[in-house]
Design an enzyme around this catalytic site. Structure first.
Site, PDB file in Angstrom:
ATOM      1  CB  SER A  57      -8.956  -8.300   4.394  1.00  0.00           C
ATOM      2  OG  SER A  57      -9.165  -9.607   4.886  1.00  0.00           O
ATOM      3  CG  HIS A  96     -13.190  -9.984   7.340  1.00  0.00           C
ATOM      4  ND1 HIS A  96     -14.002  -9.392   6.417  1.00  0.00           N
ATOM      5  CD2 HIS A  96     -11.960 -10.022   6.777  1.00  0.00           C
ATOM      6  CE1 HIS A  96     -13.292  -9.092   5.331  1.00  0.00           C
ATOM      7  NE2 HIS A  96     -12.054  -9.469   5.531  1.00  0.00           N
ATOM      8  CG  ASP A 124     -23.021  -3.686   5.990  1.00  0.00           C
ATOM      9  OD1 ASP A 124     -21.889  -3.187   5.845  1.00  0.00           O
ATOM     10  OD2 ASP A 124     -23.975  -3.092   6.534  1.00  0.00           O
TER      11      ASP A 124
END
Length: 181
Positions: A57, A96, A124
């Site tokens: 990611s 992240h 979110d």
């Protein structure tokens, strides 16, 4: 006779004094590692000062298997910084980038929104706990201050393939028991 035969013969010749010495040496190594870990926790202000990147990611900034070094100070977190955080109900930390920060004027508290560099949408929507839209200070473990590329792959392999972990532990144990001096 071969390595295994020599190892078995070596095991048969171990006396009590040598075994005790090896157990004490192993205990000192484990104790030293724990003391170093606790010292790192105090110096960095993080409960986990070193983490392994487990997913893609954050590519291209970090690759799967990179080891990150974390620090958590009192200075405010800013958009663009890379943080490691925990989500309520999940054990595995997430790495992240902060994309938005909401600072509260009346206190030193803040809320942050994060996103993986390689993800299409902010966290979110799917990564945070149900109903959670922001991360608070208590979710953040630390901010990335350095990394070692690909060094953490051994951890990933041992987690995904337990047989490799057990073979490695057994081999190290056998080596420790059969080593002279």
């Amino acid at each position: 006779m071969g390595f295994i035969g020599d190892s078995i013969e070596s095991l048969k010749s171990i006396n009590v004094r040598q075994s005790t010495e090896q157990v004490i040496t192993l205990g000192m190594i484990v104790s030293s590692a724990l003391v170093i870990w606790k010292l790192l926790m105090c110096v960095t202000g993080c409960e986990s000062p070193v983490v392994v990147v487990l997913t893609q990611s954050m590519e291209p900034a970090f690759q799967r298997g990179d080891i990150l070094f974390l620090r958590m100070g009192e200075e405010p977190i800013r958009a663009g910084e890379i943080v490691v955080f925990n989500i309520d109900g999940r054990d595995i930390p997430i790495v992240h980038r902060v994309i938005k920060v909401h600072e509260r004027n009346d206190t030193a508290d803040f809320d942050v929104l994060t996103k993986g560099d390689n993800n299409n949408e902010a966290d979110d929507r799917g990564i945070y706990a149900p109903g959670q839209e922001w991360l608070q200070r208590h979710h953040i473990m630390g901010r990335a201050v350095g990394f070692l590329p690909y060094v953490g792959y051994l951890t990933i392999i041992m987690t995904e393939k337990l047989i490799i972990k057990y073979v490695l532990i057994g081999a190290l144990g056998l080596l420790a028991m059969t080593s002279k001096g």
